[in-house]
Motif scaffolding. Structure first.
Motif, PDB file in Angstrom:
ATOM      1  N   GLY A   1     -34.796 -37.970  -0.352  1.00  0.00           N
ATOM      2  CA  GLY A   1     -33.960 -37.856   0.409  1.00  0.00           C
ATOM      3  C   GLY A   1     -32.667 -39.002   0.592  1.00  0.00           C
ATOM      4  O   GLY A   1     -32.184 -39.471   1.135  1.00  0.00           O
ATOM      5  N   LEU A   2     -32.650 -39.294  -0.775  1.00  0.00           N
ATOM      6  CA  LEU A   2     -31.504 -40.283  -1.145  1.00  0.00           C
ATOM      7  C   LEU A   2     -30.419 -39.411  -1.548  1.00  0.00           C
ATOM      8  O   LEU A   2     -29.615 -40.338  -2.373  1.00  0.00           O
ATOM      9  CB  LEU A   2     -32.266 -41.338  -2.202  1.00  0.00           C
ATOM     10  N   TYR A   3     -30.068 -38.343  -1.410  1.00  0.00           N
ATOM     11  CA  TYR A   3     -29.193 -37.345  -2.355  1.00  0.00           C
ATOM     12  C   TYR A   3     -28.601 -36.567  -1.614  1.00  0.00           C
ATOM     13  O   TYR A   3     -29.722 -36.288   0.009  1.00  0.00           O
ATOM     14  CB  TYR A   3     -30.089 -36.535  -3.002  1.00  0.00           C
ATOM     15  N   ARG A   4     -27.537 -35.876  -1.369  1.00  0.00           N
ATOM     16  CA  ARG A   4     -26.587 -34.946  -1.002  1.00  0.00           C
ATOM     17  C   ARG A   4     -27.134 -33.895  -0.734  1.00  0.00           C
ATOM     18  O   ARG A   4     -27.078 -33.324   1.182  1.00  0.00           O
ATOM     19  CB  ARG A   4     -25.330 -35.876  -1.073  1.00  0.00           C
ATOM     20  N   SER A   5     -28.546 -33.603  -1.245  1.00  0.00           N
ATOM     21  CA  SER A   5     -28.642 -31.748  -1.109  1.00  0.00           C
ATOM     22  C   SER A   5     -30.093 -32.103   0.331  1.00  0.00           C
ATOM     23  O   SER A   5     -29.801 -31.232   0.403  1.00  0.00           O
ATOM     24  CB  SER A   5     -29.663 -32.004  -2.426  1.00  0.00           C
ATOM     25  N   CYS A   6     -30.313 -33.570  -0.107  1.00  0.00           N
ATOM     26  CA  CYS A   6     -31.214 -33.585   1.590  1.00  0.00           C
ATOM     27  C   CYS A   6     -30.934 -33.382   2.726  1.00  0.00           C
ATOM     28  O   CYS A   6     -29.554 -34.607   3.710  1.00  0.00           O
ATOM     29  CB  CYS A   6     -31.784 -34.968   1.553  1.00  0.00           C
ATOM     30  N   LEU A   7     -31.003 -32.320   3.641  1.00  0.00           N
ATOM     31  CA  LEU A   7     -30.583 -31.730   4.903  1.00  0.00           C
ATOM     32  C   LEU A   7     -32.077 -31.806   5.759  1.00  0.00           C
ATOM     33  O   LEU A   7     -32.585 -31.501   5.010  1.00  0.00           O
ATOM     34  CB  LEU A   7     -29.518 -31.535   4.400  1.00  0.00           C
ATOM     35  N   PRO A   8     -31.765 -32.779   6.645  1.00  0.00           N
ATOM     36  CA  PRO A   8     -29.950 -32.696   7.393  1.00  0.00           C
ATOM     37  C   PRO A   8     -30.097 -33.879   7.811  1.00  0.00           C
ATOM     38  O   PRO A   8     -29.086 -34.812   8.211  1.00  0.00           O
ATOM     39  CB  PRO A   8     -30.064 -32.344   9.157  1.00  0.00           C
ATOM     40  N   ALA A   9     -30.636 -35.145   7.216  1.00  0.00           N
ATOM     41  CA  ALA A   9     -30.664 -36.147   6.619  1.00  0.00           C
ATOM     42  C   ALA A   9     -30.672 -37.110   4.938  1.00  0.00           C
ATOM     43  O   ALA A   9     -31.317 -36.078   4.351  1.00  0.00           O
ATOM     44  CB  ALA A   9     -31.147 -37.483   7.414  1.00  0.00           C
ATOM     45  N   HIS A  10     -29.832 -37.985   4.674  1.00  0.00           N
ATOM     46  CA  HIS A  10     -29.940 -38.752   3.813  1.00  0.00           C
ATOM     47  C   HIS A  10     -29.193 -40.182   3.276  1.00  0.00           C
ATOM     48  O   HIS A  10     -28.839 -40.302   4.775  1.00  0.00           O
ATOM     49  CB  HIS A  10     -29.241 -38.329   2.434  1.00  0.00           C
ATOM     50  N   VAL A  11     -30.623 -40.977   2.183  1.00  0.00           N
ATOM     51  CA  VAL A  11     -30.061 -42.142   2.883  1.00  0.00           C
ATOM     52  C   VAL A  11     -29.054 -42.611   1.654  1.00  0.00           C
ATOM     53  O   VAL A  11     -28.323 -41.890   0.219  1.00  0.00           O
ATOM     54  CB  VAL A  11     -30.643 -43.685   2.026  1.00  0.00           C
ATOM     55  N   THR A  12     -27.451 -43.222   1.910  1.00  0.00           N
ATOM     56  CA  THR A  12     -26.145 -43.583   1.780  1.00  0.00           C
ATOM     57  C   THR A  12     -26.657 -44.739   1.608  1.00  0.00           C
ATOM     58  O   THR A  12     -27.236 -45.961   2.202  1.00  0.00           O
ATOM     59  CB  THR A  12     -25.414 -43.537   2.496  1.00  0.00           C
ATOM     60  N   ALA A  13     -25.339 -45.840   0.494  1.00  0.00           N
ATOM     61  CA  ALA A  13     -25.146 -46.921   0.048  1.00  0.00           C
ATOM     62  C   ALA A  13     -23.747 -47.428   0.417  1.00  0.00           C
ATOM     63  O   ALA A  13     -22.889 -46.732  -0.130  1.00  0.00           O
ATOM     64  CB  ALA A  13     -25.829 -47.412  -1.299  1.00  0.00           C
ATOM     65  N   SER A  14     -23.703 -48.839   1.235  1.00  0.00           N
ATOM     66  CA  SER A  14     -22.202 -49.007   1.403  1.00  0.00           C
ATOM     67  C   SER A  14     -22.422 -50.814   1.296  1.00  0.00           C
ATOM     68  O   SER A  14     -23.281 -51.268   1.243  1.00  0.00           O
ATOM     69  CB  SER A  14     -21.720 -48.465   2.116  1.00  0.00           C
ATOM     70  N   ALA A  15     -20.855 -50.791   0.935  1.00  0.00           N
ATOM     71  CA  ALA A  15     -21.045 -52.542   0.927  1.00  0.00           C
ATOM     72  C   ALA A  15     -19.518 -53.168   1.508  1.00  0.00           C
ATOM     73  O   ALA A  15     -18.425 -52.317   1.626  1.00  0.00           O
ATOM     74  CB  ALA A  15     -20.922 -53.026  -0.491  1.00  0.00           C
ATOM     75  N   ALA A  16     -20.053 -54.140   2.200  1.00  0.00           N
ATOM     76  CA  ALA A  16     -18.538 -54.681   3.078  1.00  0.00           C
ATOM     77  C   ALA A  16     -17.973 -55.746   1.416  1.00  0.00           C
ATOM     78  O   ALA A  16     -18.844 -56.794   1.153  1.00  0.00           O
ATOM     79  CB  ALA A  16     -18.611 -55.013   4.030  1.00  0.00           C
ATOM     80  N   VAL A  17     -17.102 -55.300   1.585  1.00  0.00           N
ATOM     81  CA  VAL A  17     -16.385 -56.441   0.038  1.00  0.00           C
ATOM     82  C   VAL A  17     -15.846 -57.577   0.659  1.00  0.00           C
ATOM     83  O   VAL A  17     -15.082 -57.098   1.776  1.00  0.00           O
ATOM     84  CB  VAL A  17     -15.472 -55.345  -0.842  1.00  0.00           C
ATOM     85  N   VAL A  18     -15.637 -59.117   0.204  1.00  0.00           N
ATOM     86  CA  VAL A  18     -15.279 -60.038   1.406  1.00  0.00           C
ATOM     87  C   VAL A  18     -14.904 -60.777   0.494  1.00  0.00           C
ATOM     88  O   VAL A  18     -15.486 -61.127  -0.463  1.00  0.00           O
ATOM     89  CB  VAL A  18     -16.229 -60.443   2.372  1.00  0.00           C
ATOM     90  N   ASP A  19     -13.699 -61.650   0.907  1.00  0.00           N
ATOM     91  CA  ASP A  19     -13.435 -62.639   0.020  1.00  0.00           C
ATOM     92  C   ASP A  19     -13.805 -63.657   0.580  1.00  0.00           C
ATOM     93  O   ASP A  19     -12.874 -64.346   1.428  1.00  0.00           O
ATOM     94  CB  ASP A  19     -11.537 -62.209  -0.112  1.00  0.00           C
ATOM     95  N   PRO A  20     -14.703 -64.067   0.887  1.00  0.00           N
ATOM     96  CA  PRO A  20     -14.699 -65.656   2.040  1.00  0.00           C
ATOM     97  C   PRO A  20     -13.739 -66.698   1.842  1.00  0.00           C
ATOM     98  O   PRO A  20     -13.747 -67.346   2.987  1.00  0.00           O
ATOM     99  CB  PRO A  20     -16.393 -66.040   1.158  1.00  0.00           C
ATOM    100  N   ALA A  21     -13.477 -67.266   0.787  1.00  0.00           N
ATOM    101  CA  ALA A  21     -12.587 -67.935   0.824  1.00  0.00           C
ATOM    102  C   ALA A  21     -11.446 -68.052   1.255  1.00  0.00           C
ATOM    103  O   ALA A  21     -10.766 -68.969   2.286  1.00  0.00           O
ATOM    104  CB  ALA A  21     -12.006 -68.573  -0.299  1.00  0.00           C
ATOM    105  N   ALA A  22     -10.785 -66.706   1.540  1.00  0.00           N
ATOM    106  CA  ALA A  22      -9.141 -66.523   2.601  1.00  0.00           C
ATOM    107  C   ALA A  22     -10.153 -65.906   4.016  1.00  0.00           C
ATOM    108  O   ALA A  22      -8.914 -65.484   4.457  1.00  0.00           O
ATOM    109  CB  ALA A  22      -8.517 -65.208   1.634  1.00  0.00           C
ATOM    110  N   GLY A  23     -10.501 -65.969   4.019  1.00  0.00           N
ATOM    111  CA  GLY A  23     -11.299 -65.545   5.607  1.00  0.00           C
ATOM    112  C   GLY A  23     -11.039 -63.562   5.798  1.00  0.00           C
ATOM    113  O   GLY A  23     -10.322 -63.152   6.910  1.00  0.00           O
ATOM    114  N   ARG A  24     -11.385 -62.817   4.445  1.00  0.00           N
ATOM    115  CA  ARG A  24     -10.809 -61.849   4.713  1.00  0.00           C
ATOM    116  C   ARG A  24     -11.567 -60.589   4.066  1.00  0.00           C
ATOM    117  O   ARG A  24     -12.770 -60.398   3.204  1.00  0.00           O
ATOM    118  CB  ARG A  24     -10.028 -61.367   4.241  1.00  0.00           C
ATOM    119  N   VAL A  25     -11.751 -59.479   4.866  1.00  0.00           N
ATOM    120  CA  VAL A  25     -12.573 -58.021   4.361  1.00  0.00           C
ATOM    121  C   VAL A  25     -11.363 -57.185   3.591  1.00  0.00           C
ATOM    122  O   VAL A  25      -9.912 -56.809   4.125  1.00  0.00           O
ATOM    123  CB  VAL A  25     -13.504 -58.153   5.896  1.00  0.00           C
ATOM    124  N   LEU A  26     -11.824 -56.017   3.241  1.00  0.00           N
ATOM    125  CA  LEU A  26     -11.473 -55.264   2.074  1.00  0.00           C
ATOM    126  C   LEU A  26     -11.441 -53.472   2.727  1.00  0.00           C
ATOM    127  O   LEU A  26     -13.288 -53.449   2.951  1.00  0.00           O
ATOM    128  CB  LEU A  26     -11.492 -55.047   0.652  1.00  0.00           C
TER     129      LEU A  26
END
Length: 196
Positions: A47-72
């Motif tokens: 269930g974690l791989y693209r081959s698992c259909l119709p759904a699979h788990v993915t992982a993401s991250a918001a990249v932030v620079d807290p000192a500058a108050g910004r997100v990439l």
């Protein structure tokens, strides 16, 4: 799959169950998603791989620079919207957090990212379930069960665009581009809240 790949897949699956089992969101809708993700993993050994259909788990991250108050954010070529860094788990990933960190590093070009942690271990901050066509534009939609983290960038970090992006830019927390959806806005708000 080789025996080593099978062992890694089993370890990644076990980690995902542990990470989601240990995480306790405050919001009822996030708790419902957490339980749905755990049911998916209980029913789908792959269930974690693209081959698992119709759904699979993915992982993401918001990249932030807290000192500058910004997100990439990255302008995703298939979706046509500004999104956080993220994607599919791969056989070499040892856990969900390292999958999110790998994706964030690859897509941002920033080598020294660190995932936001609690008690010394990276923890998810949000879940998002959405429909995509990751198997091809002429194929049916499938569902990404995204586990979202926050990646802290060093102050003044310089991003380097990858081939996976149409554009890559830093945005002030208060000035996100129009082409972001509510899920991204919620993730950035959560990042801002947790990183002060």
């Amino acid at each position: 799959m080789t025996a080593t790949e099978t062992d890694r897949a089993g370890a990644l699956h076990a980690d995902a169950v542990r990470a989601l089992g240990d995480w306790r969101p405050a919001e009822p809708e996030q708790e419902q998603l957490r339980l749905a993700y755990l049911r998916h993993l209980a029913e789908q050994p792959d269930g974690l791989y693209r081959s698992c259909l119709p759904a699979h788990v993915t992982a993401s991250a918001a990249v932030v620079d807290p000192a500058a108050g910004r997100v990439l954010l990255t302008l995703h070529p298939k979706v046509g919207r500004w999104l956080q860094m993220g994607g599919h788990c791969e056989p070499g990933d040892r856990d969900l957090a390292s999958a999110a960190l790998r994706e964030a590093t690859e897509e941002s070009g920033i080598p020294d990212l660190v995932l936001l942690a609690r008690d010394g271990a990276p923890v998810p901050v949000k879940l998002d379930r959405h429909q995509v066509r990751c198997t091809g534009k002429d194929r049916p939609e499938n569902t990404h069960l995204d586990v979202q983290y926050i990646a802290l960038a060093p102050p003044g970090a310089q991003a380097l665009i990858s081939e996976e992006s149409l554009d890559l830019r830093w945005f002030d927390y208060d000035r996100l581009p129009e082409l972001t959806d509510q899920s991204v806005r919620d993730l950035v708000a959560r990042a801002r809240e947790l990183t002060g």
